[in-house]
Every structure is written in structure tokens, then in C-alpha cells.
Design a protein around this motif. Structure first.
Motif, PDB file in Angstrom:
ATOM      1  N   HIS A  71      -2.103  12.025  -6.101  1.00 46.12           N
ATOM      2  CA  HIS A  71      -2.744  11.908  -4.801  1.00 46.12           C
ATOM      3  C   HIS A  71      -4.059  11.162  -4.847  1.00 46.12           C
ATOM      4  CE1 HIS A  71       0.445  14.405  -3.614  1.00 46.12           C
ATOM      5  NE2 HIS A  71       0.062  15.380  -4.396  1.00 46.12           N
ATOM      6  N   PRO A  72      -3.959   9.871  -5.009  1.00 48.53           N
ATOM      7  CA  PRO A  72      -5.136   9.041  -5.257  1.00 48.53           C
ATOM      8  C   PRO A  72      -6.073   8.937  -4.057  1.00 48.53           C
ATOM      9  CG  PRO A  72      -3.222   7.677  -4.806  1.00 48.53           C
ATOM     10  CD  PRO A  72      -2.721   9.081  -4.926  1.00 48.53           C
ATOM     11  N   ALA A  73      -7.311   8.648  -4.360  1.00 56.32           N
ATOM     12  CA  ALA A  73      -8.309   8.320  -3.351  1.00 56.32           C
ATOM     13  C   ALA A  73      -8.166   6.844  -2.987  1.00 56.32           C
ATOM     14  CB  ALA A  73      -9.700   8.614  -3.901  1.00 56.32           C
ATOM     15  N   PRO A  74      -8.699   6.450  -1.836  1.00 56.30           N
ATOM     16  CA  PRO A  74      -8.538   5.077  -1.359  1.00 56.30           C
ATOM     17  C   PRO A  74      -8.955   4.027  -2.388  1.00 56.30           C
ATOM     18  CG  PRO A  74      -9.476   6.417   0.373  1.00 56.30           C
ATOM     19  CD  PRO A  74      -9.412   7.289  -0.845  1.00 56.30           C
ATOM     20  N   GLU A  75     -10.027   4.255  -3.059  1.00 62.44           N
ATOM     21  CA  GLU A  75     -10.507   3.303  -4.061  1.00 62.44           C
ATOM     22  C   GLU A  75      -9.463   3.054  -5.147  1.00 62.44           C
ATOM     23  OE1 GLU A  75     -13.879   2.173  -3.767  1.00 62.44           O
ATOM     24  OE2 GLU A  75     -13.398   0.707  -5.329  1.00 62.44           O
ATOM     25  N   ALA A  76      -8.806   4.114  -5.612  1.00 64.71           N
ATOM     26  CA  ALA A  76      -7.795   3.986  -6.658  1.00 64.71           C
ATOM     27  C   ALA A  76      -6.571   3.233  -6.140  1.00 64.71           C
ATOM     28  CB  ALA A  76      -7.389   5.363  -7.167  1.00 64.71           C
ATOM     29  N   ILE A  77      -6.214   3.494  -4.900  1.00 61.00           N
ATOM     30  CA  ILE A  77      -5.086   2.780  -4.301  1.00 61.00           C
ATOM     31  C   ILE A  77      -5.428   1.297  -4.215  1.00 61.00           C
ATOM     32  CG2 ILE A  77      -3.685   2.555  -2.222  1.00 61.00           C
ATOM     33  CD1 ILE A  77      -4.377   5.563  -1.694  1.00 61.00           C
ATOM     34  N   TYR A  78      -6.631   1.038  -3.784  1.00 58.49           N
ATOM     35  CA  TYR A  78      -7.125  -0.339  -3.693  1.00 58.49           C
ATOM     36  C   TYR A  78      -6.993  -1.052  -5.035  1.00 58.49           C
ATOM     37  CZ  TYR A  78     -10.721  -3.986  -3.302  1.00 58.49           C
ATOM     38  OH  TYR A  78     -11.420  -5.159  -3.321  1.00 58.49           O
ATOM     39  N   GLU A  79      -7.435  -0.400  -6.084  1.00 53.53           N
ATOM     40  CA  GLU A  79      -7.365  -1.015  -7.405  1.00 53.53           C
ATOM     41  C   GLU A  79      -5.933  -1.370  -7.782  1.00 53.53           C
ATOM     42  OE1 GLU A  79      -9.721  -2.221  -9.096  1.00 53.53           O
ATOM     43  OE2 GLU A  79     -11.265  -1.396  -7.785  1.00 53.53           O
ATOM     44  N   ARG A  80      -5.037  -0.455  -7.489  1.00 50.57           N
ATOM     45  CA  ARG A  80      -3.646  -0.706  -7.860  1.00 50.57           C
ATOM     46  C   ARG A  80      -3.027  -1.821  -7.020  1.00 50.57           C
ATOM     47  NH1 ARG A  80       0.880   2.743 -10.111  1.00 50.57           N
ATOM     48  NH2 ARG A  80       2.721   1.524  -9.601  1.00 50.57           N
ATOM     49  N   VAL A  81      -3.328  -1.799  -5.736  1.00 51.99           N
ATOM     50  CA  VAL A  81      -2.756  -2.806  -4.847  1.00 51.99           C
ATOM     51  C   VAL A  81      -3.296  -4.185  -5.193  1.00 51.99           C
ATOM     52  CG1 VAL A  81      -2.703  -3.593  -2.454  1.00 51.99           C
ATOM     53  CG2 VAL A  81      -2.274  -1.199  -2.976  1.00 51.99           C
ATOM     54  N   LYS A  82      -4.531  -4.234  -5.629  1.00 54.16           N
ATOM     55  CA  LYS A  82      -5.144  -5.517  -5.964  1.00 54.16           C
ATOM     56  C   LYS A  82      -4.387  -6.233  -7.077  1.00 54.16           C
ATOM     57  CE  LYS A  82      -9.527  -5.232  -6.926  1.00 54.16           C
ATOM     58  NZ  LYS A  82     -11.009  -5.324  -6.969  1.00 54.16           N
ATOM     59  N   ALA A  83      -3.728  -5.470  -7.940  1.00 56.63           N
ATOM     60  CA  ALA A  83      -2.948  -6.082  -9.009  1.00 56.63           C
ATOM     61  C   ALA A  83      -1.839  -6.950  -8.419  1.00 56.63           C
ATOM     62  CB  ALA A  83      -2.363  -4.997  -9.911  1.00 56.63           C
ATOM     63  N   GLU A  84      -1.338  -6.539  -7.266  1.00 60.31           N
ATOM     64  CA  GLU A  84      -0.243  -7.278  -6.649  1.00 60.31           C
ATOM     65  C   GLU A  84      -0.736  -8.260  -5.593  1.00 60.31           C
ATOM     66  OE1 GLU A  84       4.092  -5.953  -4.759  1.00 60.31           O
ATOM     67  OE2 GLU A  84       2.904  -4.603  -5.996  1.00 60.31           O
ATOM     68  N   ILE A  85      -1.805  -7.889  -4.891  1.00 58.21           N
ATOM     69  CA  ILE A  85      -2.386  -8.757  -3.857  1.00 58.21           C
ATOM     70  C   ILE A  85      -3.881  -8.870  -4.131  1.00 58.21           C
ATOM     71  CG2 ILE A  85      -2.621  -9.146  -1.379  1.00 58.21           C
ATOM     72  CD1 ILE A  85      -0.490  -7.080  -0.873  1.00 58.21           C
ATOM     73  N   PRO A  86      -4.276  -9.799  -4.963  1.00 54.19           N
ATOM     74  CA  PRO A  86      -5.677  -9.862  -5.401  1.00 54.19           C
ATOM     75  C   PRO A  86      -6.663 -10.057  -4.261  1.00 54.19           C
ATOM     76  CG  PRO A  86      -4.290 -11.240  -6.788  1.00 54.19           C
ATOM     77  CD  PRO A  86      -3.449 -10.816  -5.640  1.00 54.19           C
ATOM     78  N   SER A  87      -6.209 -10.639  -3.174  1.00 50.16           N
ATOM     79  CA  SER A  87      -7.145 -10.953  -2.096  1.00 50.16           C
ATOM     80  C   SER A  87      -7.322  -9.801  -1.114  1.00 50.16           C
ATOM     81  CB  SER A  87      -6.641 -12.177  -1.342  1.00 50.16           C
ATOM     82  OG  SER A  87      -5.400 -11.866  -0.727  1.00 50.16           O
ATOM     83  N   ILE A  88      -6.627  -8.691  -1.323  1.00 47.12           N
ATOM     84  CA  ILE A  88      -6.702  -7.604  -0.337  1.00 47.12           C
ATOM     85  C   ILE A  88      -8.104  -7.010  -0.308  1.00 47.12           C
ATOM     86  CG2 ILE A  88      -6.123  -5.613  -1.772  1.00 47.12           C
ATOM     87  CD1 ILE A  88      -4.162  -4.829   0.556  1.00 47.12           C
ATOM     88  N   SER A  89      -8.486  -6.500   0.840  1.00 45.79           N
ATOM     89  CA  SER A  89      -9.819  -5.912   0.952  1.00 45.79           C
ATOM     90  C   SER A  89      -9.720  -4.391   1.049  1.00 45.79           C
ATOM     91  CB  SER A  89     -10.532  -6.449   2.187  1.00 45.79           C
ATOM     92  OG  SER A  89     -10.045  -5.826   3.342  1.00 45.79           O
ATOM     93  N   LEU A  90     -10.770  -3.748   0.591  1.00 42.29           N
ATOM     94  CA  LEU A  90     -10.798  -2.286   0.653  1.00 42.29           C
ATOM     95  C   LEU A  90     -10.681  -1.800   2.091  1.00 42.29           C
ATOM     96  CD1 LEU A  90     -11.193   0.408  -0.773  1.00 42.29           C
ATOM     97  CD2 LEU A  90     -13.652   0.017  -0.748  1.00 42.29           C
ATOM     98  N   ILE A 149       0.841  -1.207   0.000  1.00 38.25           N
ATOM     99  CA  ILE A 149       0.000   0.000   0.000  1.00 38.25           C
ATOM    100  C   ILE A 149       0.869   1.248   0.000  1.00 38.25           C
ATOM    101  CG2 ILE A 149      -1.631   1.365   1.357  1.00 38.25           C
ATOM    102  CD1 ILE A 149      -2.816  -1.327   2.338  1.00 38.25           C
ATOM    103  N   TYR A 150       1.875   1.243   0.853  1.00 41.22           N
ATOM    104  CA  TYR A 150       2.731   2.421   0.920  1.00 41.22           C
ATOM    105  C   TYR A 150       3.443   2.658  -0.412  1.00 41.22           C
ATOM    106  CZ  TYR A 150       6.265   5.732   2.347  1.00 41.22           C
ATOM    107  OH  TYR A 150       7.063   6.844   2.425  1.00 41.22           O
ATOM    108  N   ARG A 151       3.951   1.590  -1.000  1.00 42.96           N
ATOM    109  CA  ARG A 151       4.630   1.734  -2.292  1.00 42.96           C
ATOM    110  C   ARG A 151       3.667   2.244  -3.365  1.00 42.96           C
ATOM    111  NH1 ARG A 151       5.865  -2.536  -4.507  1.00 42.96           N
ATOM    112  NH2 ARG A 151       6.004  -4.196  -2.956  1.00 42.96           N
ATOM    113  N   ALA A 152       2.432   1.759  -3.302  1.00 40.39           N
ATOM    114  CA  ALA A 152       1.454   2.196  -4.313  1.00 40.39           C
ATOM    115  C   ALA A 152       1.212   3.693  -4.207  1.00 40.39           C
ATOM    116  CB  ALA A 152       0.146   1.431  -4.137  1.00 40.39           C
ATOM    117  N   VAL A 153       1.044   4.180  -2.993  1.00 38.79           N
ATOM    118  CA  VAL A 153       0.787   5.616  -2.819  1.00 38.79           C
ATOM    119  C   VAL A 153       1.958   6.426  -3.346  1.00 38.79           C
ATOM    120  CG1 VAL A 153       0.397   7.454  -1.154  1.00 38.79           C
ATOM    121  CG2 VAL A 153      -0.747   5.254  -0.869  1.00 38.79           C
TER     122      VAL A 153
END
Lengths: 153, 153
Positions: free
Chosen positions: B44-63, B34-38
Motif C-alpha cells: 500500500h504505497p504512498a503517492p511518492e513511491a507510486i510516482y517513483e515506480r511510474v516514472k520508470a515507465e513514463i519518465p516525464s510524468i509529474s507528481l 498508475i493503476y497498474r503500479a498500485v
DNA sequence: TTATCTGCAAAGCCTTTGCGCAGAT
DNA sequence: ATCTGCGCAAAGGCTTTGCAGATAA
């Protein structure tokens, strides 16, 4: 409009009415009371606080009406948002001093280094007791792609 | 930390880990991604956008996990909010140019006349195509009563 | 009379919270 | 072994929307 905070003068209320008329807005009692409340309240109140104040004068008013009219006033330019960035959290990994260039179209935010701006300098003392933590300059406008889009229309 | 946007260097990631440790935070894979994604995302992304990006690396992560960690990072000072005013609409009847003094404790907003500040002056050109609309200086700090309160503790 | 607005209530974001299992220290 | 964090789902704020009756033009 375009006045410092405080009870609006008769001239300003007239300007308010003219502006409503120009925008095709009906002059309802609720509208005027809401507008007067916002002018009278310093500290840039949130909708709930405006609602509370207006209720003293119009007990039957609904929170929904306050929201609808605030939105109408914002669209008309009678009011402004203090920060167009509200609505969703935006996060910043850069904890160095820097500033922001904010697109009012797509709400994207670009960084501006602290060195890209002449430092802001106070000419008057701050209110007694205020402890300053940091300063941020926000430049609002349209980014290249939003500007291109609005040119077309 | 305290770096311009972009892929964080190994040194910065080490600083991130040190800072987590200092704050008693466990070093989980999710946290670091998450930190690397930000850092990697500009704008300056919103949480939803960060979530989308992080999901590419950790598909099981939750919002929810993204939200929890962003909040943790904000509390720790690893991240900042772009605008501490998000969360509720704040409305301004003063459409003249002016600035704001914002209390980070109680979130009240005081006006500062345009004349109370040296006008901000650009030293570098804006990005190609950006159309400037207005400029707002926001001074963040603690108002007298919030400052008094935090002194006591 | 016609168009717009109000009040009410339901629906929609965005965000937080609680809980049991999994993972870090 | 213990404490902290994750994922899930439910709940909580703030705001918008739809509608029928009321009000302004």
C-alpha cells in the motif's frame, strides 16, 4: 491514564504527574491543561481543536506548544495516535473485505484476507442512527526486519 | 478490480477500463500505468513511491498527475484509502484496549469499549517474525447527523 | 543555578490548485 | 471539434524546528 474519555479524576491527574516525573518532564501548567483538555474532549480531537480549547484557559498559549506536548505525550505513552497511518495517503487496490497488518516501525502494511480472521461481532448496539459501511481490523506490531533491528538495541 | 494485490490480469484491466468509461474518465496512458503500479506494489504505497515506480515507465510524468489520478480513483471507488483518518493527527487519551467507530462524513471518532466487540481471533498464522503489539477494530460508517444530511440529497 | 519549556516565526513536508498545451472522445 | 487530462509551478494545510526569554527543578 488508561481511562475512558472524560474529565480525569484527581487520581488520574496524579498518575499523569508521576508519569511525567518518571520521564523527566517538567510539570508545566500548559502540559497539564493540554492533557486535561484531551481527556475531556471525546471524539479524539485534532491538534487545532485541542489548541482552541486550551486557549480558553491559557489565552497566550501557542499552537506550537500544543504540538510539541502532544508529541511528547505520544513518545511517553501518555497518549496514543488513533491511526498511526496518518501523515501520508496510503492507497489500496484491493476493494474486497480484508484486514491489515501494520508495522509500527517502518509503517509498511501487509494484507490479511478476510478469512484469516474470525469476523468481528458486535455485542452492543451501535449509537442511534449510525449507518455502518464497513469494518477493518488493524493489527499493529513490528515486521520481521523491524523486530530484528529493535532486538539489537 | 476488487482483487488481491499483484499484477492485474487482462480481465481486471478490462474491468478498470470499463469502470473509467462508466465514470466518464478518459483512458489515458498515465492513468493505466498508475493503476497498474498500485496493483503491482504490495504494502500500500504512498503517492511518492507510486510516482517513483511510474516514472520508470513514463519518465516525464509529474507528481501532480499521480496525485490527481489517485484522488480520481478514490472518488470513483477504484481505490480505497487504507486509513481514512490520515490528514491530521488524532490523539487518544484512552490507552486501554478499545475500538473506534469512525464517521466517514465528518471524520469524528467514537469509542467502542473492548467488551462491545467479540474479540478478533486469528485463523491463520501471522507472517514469520511479525511481533504483534495490539489490535484495533475500526467500524466505518456515517454518524447520525451525517446520515441525515446525505438522506436529504 | 541549571535544565527544560514556552512563544514566536520561519522552514518543511504533503497535497491541492490554476493554467496553457496536448491528448482522448 | 470538444472536452478532459497532463505537466509545471505556485499556493495551501499541517507539522516541525530554532531561538531568546521565561519557568520548573
Amino acid at each position: 491514564m488508561a481511562t475512558a474519555a472524560g474529565q480525569p479524576s484527581e487520581v488520574e491527574l496524579q498518575a499523569f504527574r508521576d508519569r511525567c516525573r518518571a520521564a523527566g518532564l517538567a510539570l508545566t501548567h500548559q502540559r497539564e491543561v493540554i492533557y486535561r483538555a484531551v481527556c475531556a474532549m471525546r471524539n479524539h480531537p485534532a491538534p487545532e481543536a485541542i489548541y482552541e480549547r486550551v486557549k480558553a484557559e491559557i489565552p497566550s498559549i501557542s499552537l506550537g506548544t500544543v504540538y510539541k506536548n502532544l508529541k511528547t505525550f505520544l513518545d511517553t505513552g501518555l497518549l496514543r495516535e488513533v491511526s498511526p497511518m496518518h501523515g501520508s495517503l496510503r492507497v489500496d487496490a484491493n476493494t474486497m473485505e480484508h484486514h491489515h497488518l501494520i508495522c509500527t516501525g517502518c509503517r509498511s502494511v501487509f494484507d490479511l484476507g478476510a478469512d484469516d480472521l474470525e469476523p468481528a461481532r458486535l455485542r452492543s448496539p451501535l449509537p442511534e442512527g449510525f449507518v455502518l459501511q464497513r469494518c477493518a481490523v488493524e493489527l499493529y506490531g513490528l515486521c520481521a526486519s523491524c523486530a530484528a533491528q529493535s532486538d539489537q538495541s
